[in-house]
Write a protein that holds these residues in place. Structure first.
Motif, PDB file in Angstrom:
ATOM      1  N   UNK A   1      17.990 111.136 110.301  1.00 56.88           N
ATOM      2  CA  UNK A   1      18.179 109.795 111.646  1.00 56.88           C
ATOM      3  C   UNK A   1      18.610 110.917 112.717  1.00 56.88           C
ATOM      4  N   UNK A   2      19.790 110.137 111.772  1.00 51.08           N
ATOM      5  CA  UNK A   2      21.485 110.609 113.563  1.00 51.08           C
ATOM      6  C   UNK A   2      21.805 112.061 113.548  1.00 51.08           C
ATOM      7  N   UNK A   3      21.005 112.477 113.233  1.00 48.72           N
ATOM      8  CA  UNK A   3      21.186 113.715 113.257  1.00 48.72           C
ATOM      9  C   UNK A   3      20.483 115.228 113.915  1.00 48.72           C
ATOM     10  N   UNK A   4      19.067 114.001 113.819  1.00 53.11           N
ATOM     11  CA  UNK A   4      18.054 114.807 114.716  1.00 53.11           C
ATOM     12  C   UNK A   4      18.096 114.269 116.249  1.00 53.11           C
ATOM     13  N   UNK A   5      18.468 113.100 115.638  1.00 53.04           N
ATOM     14  CA  UNK A   5      18.577 112.447 117.327  1.00 53.04           C
ATOM     15  C   UNK A   5      19.525 112.968 118.001  1.00 53.04           C
ATOM     16  N   UNK A   6      20.957 113.338 117.624  1.00 53.71           N
ATOM     17  CA  UNK A   6      21.949 113.914 118.100  1.00 53.71           C
ATOM     18  C   UNK A   6      21.240 115.154 118.701  1.00 53.71           C
ATOM     19  N   UNK A   7      20.627 115.776 117.998  1.00 57.99           N
ATOM     20  CA  UNK A   7      20.425 117.044 118.601  1.00 57.99           C
ATOM     21  C   UNK A   7      19.579 116.945 120.453  1.00 57.99           C
ATOM     22  N   UNK A   8      18.243 116.363 120.456  1.00 62.30           N
ATOM     23  CA  UNK A   8      17.966 115.832 121.150  1.00 62.30           C
ATOM     24  C   UNK A   8      18.596 114.782 122.737  1.00 62.30           C
ATOM     25  N   UNK A   9      19.753 114.431 122.051  1.00 64.73           N
ATOM     26  CA  UNK A   9      20.216 113.914 122.819  1.00 64.73           C
ATOM     27  C   UNK A   9      20.846 114.901 124.166  1.00 64.73           C
ATOM     28  N   UNK A  10      21.085 116.341 123.249  1.00 60.53           N
ATOM     29  CA  UNK A  10      22.042 116.468 124.541  1.00 60.53           C
ATOM     30  C   UNK A  10      21.623 117.474 124.332  1.00 60.53           C
TER      31      UNK A  10
ATOM     32  N   UNK B   1      28.918 116.197 110.938  1.00 61.99           N
ATOM     33  CA  UNK B   1      30.140 116.200 109.558  1.00 61.99           C
ATOM     34  C   UNK B   1      31.119 115.232 109.461  1.00 61.99           C
ATOM     35  N   UNK B   2      31.795 114.648 110.544  1.00 62.12           N
ATOM     36  CA  UNK B   2      32.508 113.544 111.088  1.00 62.12           C
ATOM     37  C   UNK B   2      32.360 112.632 110.136  1.00 62.12           C
ATOM     38  N   UNK B   3      30.671 112.532 110.504  1.00 57.44           N
ATOM     39  CA  UNK B   3      30.167 110.940 110.108  1.00 57.44           C
ATOM     40  C   UNK B   3      29.635 110.690 108.636  1.00 57.44           C
ATOM     41  N   UNK B   4      29.470 112.006 108.056  1.00 56.72           N
ATOM     42  CA  UNK B   4      29.435 112.163 106.900  1.00 56.72           C
ATOM     43  C   UNK B   4      30.770 112.200 106.111  1.00 56.72           C
ATOM     44  N   UNK B   5      31.789 112.416 106.730  1.00 58.34           N
ATOM     45  CA  UNK B   5      33.489 112.216 105.752  1.00 58.34           C
ATOM     46  C   UNK B   5      33.614 110.285 105.966  1.00 58.34           C
ATOM     47  N   UNK B   6      33.011 110.056 107.403  1.00 58.44           N
ATOM     48  CA  UNK B   6      34.028 109.067 107.716  1.00 58.44           C
ATOM     49  C   UNK B   6      33.009 107.835 106.141  1.00 58.44           C
ATOM     50  N   UNK B   7      31.633 108.004 106.131  1.00 58.34           N
ATOM     51  CA  UNK B   7      31.082 107.631 105.084  1.00 58.34           C
ATOM     52  C   UNK B   7      31.406 107.879 103.615  1.00 58.34           C
ATOM     53  N   UNK B   8      31.856 109.435 103.345  1.00 56.89           N
ATOM     54  CA  UNK B   8      32.867 109.494 102.091  1.00 56.89           C
ATOM     55  C   UNK B   8      33.743 108.578 102.176  1.00 56.89           C
TER      56      UNK B   8
ATOM     57  N   UNK C   1      21.026  99.774 112.892  1.00 54.14           N
ATOM     58  CA  UNK C   1      19.408  99.347 113.164  1.00 54.14           C
ATOM     59  C   UNK C   1      18.515 100.276 114.797  1.00 54.14           C
ATOM     60  N   UNK C   2      19.579  99.282 115.339  1.00 55.70           N
ATOM     61  CA  UNK C   2      19.454 100.328 116.396  1.00 55.70           C
ATOM     62  C   UNK C   2      19.612 101.895 116.899  1.00 55.70           C
ATOM     63  N   UNK C   3      20.235 102.397 116.216  1.00 62.16           N
ATOM     64  CA  UNK C   3      20.364 104.183 115.818  1.00 62.16           C
ATOM     65  C   UNK C   3      18.682 104.271 115.139  1.00 62.16           C
ATOM     66  N   UNK C   4      18.476 103.930 114.415  1.00 63.90           N
ATOM     67  CA  UNK C   4      17.182 103.797 113.256  1.00 63.90           C
ATOM     68  C   UNK C   4      16.336 103.810 114.195  1.00 63.90           C
ATOM     69  N   UNK C   5      16.789 102.626 115.038  1.00 65.68           N
ATOM     70  CA  UNK C   5      15.259 102.376 115.429  1.00 65.68           C
ATOM     71  C   UNK C   5      14.650 103.275 116.829  1.00 65.68           C
ATOM     72  N   UNK C   6      15.924 104.092 117.414  1.00 65.54           N
ATOM     73  CA  UNK C   6      15.684 105.689 118.393  1.00 65.54           C
ATOM     74  C   UNK C   6      15.288 106.866 118.358  1.00 65.54           C
ATOM     75  N   UNK C   7      16.466 106.272 116.431  1.00 68.54           N
ATOM     76  CA  UNK C   7      15.091 108.042 116.569  1.00 68.54           C
ATOM     77  C   UNK C   7      13.890 107.270 116.237  1.00 68.54           C
ATOM     78  N   UNK C   8      13.556 106.631 115.158  1.00 67.61           N
ATOM     79  CA  UNK C   8      11.688 106.625 115.242  1.00 67.61           C
ATOM     80  C   UNK C   8      10.915 106.680 116.891  1.00 67.61           C
ATOM     81  N   UNK C   9      11.277 105.958 117.847  1.00 70.40           N
ATOM     82  CA  UNK C   9      11.570 106.157 119.305  1.00 70.40           C
ATOM     83  C   UNK C   9      11.414 107.920 119.740  1.00 70.40           C
TER      84      UNK C   9
END
Length: 834
Positions: free
Chosen positions: A368-377, A428-435, A609-617
């Motif tokens: 969700x977040x990674x595909x959303x970042x691809x579209x944002x750029x 990668x940064x987001x995965x590192x932070x979650x780890x 939840x905001x990021x998830x809804x934006x990805x769905x939109x």
């Protein structure tokens, strides 16, 4: 008194209360207590000081009691005080007790006269007290003082209600005699939570300050404004006495002389005063504990079962045993490894039902977040066409080109591929932070060994950071591989011949997904005006062509349906007063989105939840707003830019080719990124924890030091054992007293509708000040509804035959009933059926 076993339970109740508060366990034992409620300057503090026989409470103007004071009085041979927050320190000077109360109050509330519901626990041992547990609450105030908040009255009311709403709490309603009893704030609050009057005891203070010719005799006899448990009168020290340091013992003696010498109170002197109030409260508390005994025993047994296993582990525990330390180190590392793998793989018994974490959150990042970042750029359409036209012109140079140059296509594609590096590195940064967050969550079980936890987190986090560099290098290598060769022979690439058909194919593919439901869930519409009800929560349904919301998740009552044409989404800054995270949907053609609103603001509880809804939109074709910062000269050039029809056809062709090829690249990157991160990061870290962590810990230093338990753990072990023993003692005492307790019947109900509350409207008191003056001179009107008997007090009045049973009414010339449980004789006091 006949309740000796009960009296032994009161100190144990205090002991349990301290033990549970100290170890922070959620025992939730609804311990019987007495809450002292009254207005400012009603005399609450003086009553408590008279109980103790010492000056120890702060005094001054405004709200003096700004935090609840839990006062535990314990009969002992010596006299001292101690605070729960200063455990082990004995205070023999009660001036120091006052100073400590003021300092501890300011520590939490500050020096600005604010209030706090966090209690101060004070225990007083003295040979001059009876076993009691009282809670001194802030005085009820109407007007803020100084820099107090405007809603100080509501704050104090809510704090008082937290205590007196408990069924196990007796209410001591303190009212001064020189005020209108029918308008007593303390009695109104008590009526709200105790309409039957089963838990309310009235206390009348300042009897010596009443106007000349008036008295409170009929109130204290429970004829005027009656309460079911009646009233007790006390006389406190005046402000002049306090300023003159008048001894409390002398004040108590003066109180006794006042009642003996006053013509209106002489006949009830033995039933009035602070010592009598102490005894009555002690009796009421012990009887109240008896009434709540079955539920109390059940809760104690439940807590004992919860502590049994932990207490068994702590018995015979030797902290310095080397073999125990080695064994526990192996167990802790193994448990850490198992917990980490369970959180990543999603299996096991540790399932978080509040928020996403571990593997589930990483999965959301991947899909969700990674595909959303691809579209944002992705760049703006106008900007893309301008760059293509410049590339075509620069490639042709001074000549006018006849064909569409493929070099322009490669230049634009490479520029777009390079932009993928940012989203990939961010992933990668987001995965590192979650780890790292997962490592910290798994190390919570190591809290009792702080050195071990710190060293484990350091070793694993260092390894994760080391792998971070390698993962980023590999990810950037994937981008460089895409840049090294533009494969125009790919089976999914449309080619130059089919570039013109791109638009029609896109439209056809979009029309095939009309009825597909992409997401459902609750959202709050944030920008509804207050006149129309303010922010409301609705059930939203997102499909490929519309965004609808319903009244609830049954989807029967549709509120609105919003087509997705020309819609985009953007973030909204979180307001200072709001706890929710907001995003909004708007129309790119500046049209109203919802009724008269240009934007539709939607709120979620969490940013995830905001990021998830934006990805769905995004999946539905609602793209995020592009924030472009362009220099003025470039803007002017763009606005004045125009293309001839031949150049426009070339730009359209390359634009379609770039879209086709970038779709292939994005598909490849979206597939390879999770695989690369999974291999280089997650699997590697799991293998490291399983195979290398224990060896790293052994090589880090002294293993004995690693397994040194924290002071909090040592204290917890002692407190658990102490609490476990206290629970067992309490259950043993409860078992002994159940057959030896003498019960006292509850006084009959009275008509207390004169007190404002949920039981009915306020009624006028049955007498007036003029009547009170007549009462003092012997002309007493009979109570409404019955002739006045010669000797008729209230339930706590002076003519009860049994000194140990103050609630039992008496009859003239008749011996008291021999059986305690016998029903009391009827009373001429106005009564209502229970």
């Amino acid at each position: 008194m006949g309740n000796r076993g009960m009296e032994d339970l009161i100190p144990l109740v205090n002991k349990l209360q301290d033990a549970f508060s100290f170890i922070g366990q959620a025992c939730n034992l609804d311990l019987p207590q007495i809450a002292v409620v009254g207005g400012q300057s009603a005399g609450k503090s003086s009553v408590l000081e008279n109980f103790v026989g010492r000056d120890f409470l702060p005094r001054g103007s405004g709200i003096v009691t700004r935090r609840p004071l839990v006062l535990q009085l314990i009969s002992a041979t010596a006299e001292w005080a101690e605070f729960l927050h200063c455990k082990g320190k004995k205070f023999t000077d009660f001036d120091e007790v006052r100073t400590e109360i003021e300092a501890e109050t300011d520590r939490v509330t500050g020096a600005n006269r604010g209030i706090s519901p966090v209690p101060i626990n004070l225990r007083v041992y003295s040979p001059h007290v009876l076993n009691l547990t009282l809670i001194d609450l802030p005085g009820i105030t109407k007007v803020p003082v100084g820099d107090q908040p405007a809603d100080i009255e509501q704050q104090i009311r809510e704090m008082i209600m937290q205590f007196i709403t408990r069924e196990s709490c007796l209410i001591l309603a303190v009212t001064p005699a020189n005020s209108d009893l029918a308008n007593s704030d303390a009695l109104k609050l008590a009526k709200d939570v105790d309409p039957q009057g089963l838990r309310t005891i009235g206390v009348i203070t300042k009897l010596d300050l009443m106007d000349e010719g008036t008295d409170a005799r009929e109130i204290l006899e429970n004829k005027l404004l009656p309460l079911r448990r009646g009233y007790i009168g006390v006389v406190n020290r005046s402000q002049k006495d306090i300023d003159g340091k008048k001894d409390i013992k002398a004040a108590l003696e003066a109180e006794r002389k006042f009642f003996l010498s006053h013509s209106s109170y002489r006949h009830m002197a033995e039933k009035m005063g602070t010592p009598r109030l102490q005894r009555v409260l002690n009796e009421q508390l012990t009887n109240h504990i008896r009434d709540t005994l079955p539920a109390f025993r059940s809760k104690l047994q439940s807590q004992l079962l919860d502590l049994d296993k932990e207490a068994e582990e702590y018995r015979g525990y030797r902290p310095d045993d080397p073999s125990r330390k080695t064994k526990q180190l192996l167990q802790m590392v193994q448990q850490f490894s198992v917990d980490f793998e369970k959180r990543i793989e999603g299996s096991g018994d540790q399932v978080d039902t509040v928020e996403l974490s571990g593997g589930a959150k990483i999965n959301r990042i991947f899909h969700e977040r990674f595909p959303f970042e691809l579209v944002k750029m992705e760049c703006d359409e106008k900007e893309m066409r301008r760059e293509i036209s410049y590339a075509i012109k620069n490639i042709h140079g001074i000549r006018t080109g006849l064909f569409t140059p493929d070099m322009a296509f490669e230049a634009i594609v490479k520029k777009q591929v390079i932009k993928l590096k940012g989203p990939c590195v961010k992933c990668v940064d987001m995965v590192i932070q979650e780890l790292i967050n997962t490592v910290r969550q798994c190390s919570d079980k190591l809290d009792c060994f702080p050195m071990l936890r710190e060293e484990t987190e350091r070793i694993v986090t260092t390894h994760i950071r080391d792998r971070e560099g390698r993962a980023k290098d590999q990810v950037l290598l994937l981008i460089d591989i895409q840049l090294s060769y533009i494969n125009t022979n790919h089976e999914d690439f449309i080619g130059f011949a089919n570039a013109q058909q791109r638009s029609s194919q896109t439209n056809k593919s979009q029309s095939s997904a009309v009825n597909q439901v992409i997401r459902k869930g609750w959202l709050t519409i944030n920008n509804i005006s207050i006149m129309k009800g303010g922010a409301k929560e609705y059930w939203f349904v997102l499909t490929a062509e519309s965004f609808s919301w319903f009244k609830d998740d049954e989807e029967k009552e549709k509120k609105y349906m919003l087509p997705l044409d020309n819609l985009k989404v953007r973030d909204v800054e979180k307001s200072f007063m709001s706890s929710k995270h907001i995003f909004c949907i708007f129309n790119t053609e500046s049209r109203n989105v919802y009724k008269d609103n240009r934007t539709l603001e939607l709120a979620c509880d969490a940013q995830d939840d905001v990021e998830s809804w934006k990805s769905s939109l995004l999946r539905a074709g609602v793209y995020p707003e592009k924030v472009m910062v362009v220099e003025s000269e470039t803007t002017t050039a763009t606005e004045n830019f125009s293309m001839d029809p031949q150049l426009e056809r070339k730009v359209e062709t390359i634009r379609n080719l770039v879209d086709s090829y970038m779709a292939i690249v994005n598909k490849c990157i979206r597939d390879l990124m999770p695989k690369a991160i999974m291999h280089l990061m997650l699997n590697n870290v799991k293998d490291f924890i399983n195979a290398e962590l224990l060896a790293q810990l052994y090589s880090a230093g002294d293993q004995n030091a690693l397994m040194d338990e924290s002071q909090e753990q040592a204290r917890r072990r002692d407190e658990v054992l102490r609490t476990h023993q206290a629970l067992k003692e309490a259950l043993a005492i409860i078992g002994d007293i159940s057959t030896s307790t003498i019960t006292v019947p509850m006084p009959p109900p009275v008509d207390n509708s004169w007190v404002g509350g949920p039981g009915g409207a306020r009624r006028s008191p049955p007498s007036s000040p003029t009547a009170s003056r007549r009462m003092s001179s012997g002309q007493r009107p009979a109570p409404r509804g019955a002739p006045p008997p010669p000797n008729r007090p209230g339930p706590l009045g002076p003519f009860n035959n049994s000194a140990d049973s103050p609630q039992a009414p008496s009859r003239p010339n008749r011996a008291p009933p021999s059986i305690p449980s016998r029903r009391p004789p009827p009373s001429p006091t106005r009564q209502v059926p229970p």
